[in-house]
Design an enzyme around this catalytic site. Structure first.
Site, short mmCIF file in Angstrom:
data_model
loop_
_atom_site.label_atom_id
_atom_site.label_comp_id
_atom_site.label_asym_id
_atom_site.label_seq_id
_atom_site.Cartn_x
_atom_site.Cartn_y
_atom_site.Cartn_z
N GLY A 106 0.83 -1.20 0.00
CA GLY A 106 0.00 0.00 0.00
C GLY A 106 0.86 1.25 0.00
O GLY A 106 2.04 1.21 0.37
N GLN B 175 3.05 9.93 1.45
CA GLN B 175 4.37 9.30 1.39
C GLN B 175 5.11 9.69 0.12
O GLN B 175 6.34 9.60 0.06
CB GLN B 175 4.25 7.77 1.43
N CYS C 204 6.67 -0.57 6.71
CA CYS C 204 6.20 0.61 5.98
C CYS C 204 7.33 1.10 5.08
O CYS C 204 8.48 1.15 5.50
CB CYS C 204 5.82 1.70 6.98
N LEU C 205 6.97 1.49 3.87
CA LEU C 205 7.99 1.99 2.93
C LEU C 205 8.63 3.28 3.44
O LEU C 205 9.74 3.61 3.04
CB LEU C 205 7.37 2.22 1.54
N HIS D 262 -3.48 0.89 8.35
CA HIS D 262 -2.13 1.45 8.21
C HIS D 262 -2.14 2.64 7.24
O HIS D 262 -1.57 3.70 7.54
CB HIS D 262 -1.19 0.34 7.71
N GLU D 263 -2.79 2.47 6.09
CA GLU D 263 -2.78 3.54 5.07
C GLU D 263 -3.62 4.73 5.51
O GLU D 263 -3.25 5.88 5.27
CB GLU D 263 -3.25 3.00 3.72
N HIS E 31 -1.74 6.92 7.75
CA HIS E 31 -0.84 7.84 7.04
C HIS E 31 -1.54 9.16 6.73
O HIS E 31 -0.93 10.24 6.82
CB HIS E 31 -0.37 7.23 5.72
NI NI Z 1 3.21 2.88 5.51
#
Ligand code: NI
Length: 169
Positions: free
Chosen positions: A46, A51, A94-95, A136-137, A140
């Site tokens: 995701g 991000q 997480c990226l 999670h998304e 963000h």
């Molecule tokens: Ni993330």
């Protein structure tokens, strides 16, 4: 399509809540395509617009990004309507938080409402891995990283490591 630069902790941009997307126009479609391409290239399950440096309430996800057949989902202005139960999301990552994973306490099921990329209203009732990805998304979009949801001690292990690396480079 373009691969976007993914912002990483402790970039302050990641801490700010995003704004609702008002107009779904050509620029939005390009942003979504670029976000998807960036997510698949990473690869990640995701990606939230914030991000990639966009201050907008948009997420893309595909719970099996390595599968040959892509199953891309887009949610614009998503919000959690209902949440229930509790589950330990194992080894979450997480990226924007490279080289770190941790178990995170999450709701077991969520009911999410938003718009698809064409502006049609959608509702998703999710459990299991998809439920965790959506939480999670959507976090963000509210300026929250998964490391904000773990113990202070564990978080310190990571933040110290990042600070050390920053000094070196
Ligand atoms: Ni993330």
């Amino acid at each position: 399509m373009a691969i976007l630069k993914i912002l990483t902790y402790p970039d302050k941009f990641l801490k700010q809540p995003t704004k609702p997307l008002e107009n779904i126009d050509g620029q939005t479609q390009k942003m979504i395509d670029d976000m998807a391409e960036t997510m698949y290239q990473a690869p990640g399950v995701g990606l939230a617009a914030i991000q990639a440096g966009f201050d907008k309430s948009v997420i893309v996800y595909d719970v099996a990004p390595r599968d040959e057949k892509r199953d891309l989902h887009v949610l614009i202005n998503p919000r959690i309507l209902e949440k229930e139960g509790s589950v330990l999301s194992e080894n979450e990552g997480c990226l924007s938080v490279p080289d770190f994973r941790s178990d995170v306490r999450r709701y077991a099921t969520v009911l999410v409402e938003g718009l698809d990329r064409d502006g049609n209203p959608v509702r998703i009732e999710a459990d299991g891995f998809l439920s965790v990805v959506l939480q999670h998304e959507i976090d963000h979009l509210n300026g929250i990283l998964f490391i904000d949801r773990i113990s202070a001690l564990k978080r310190q292990l990571y933040t110290r490591k990042v600070k050390k690396q920053m000094k070196k480079s």
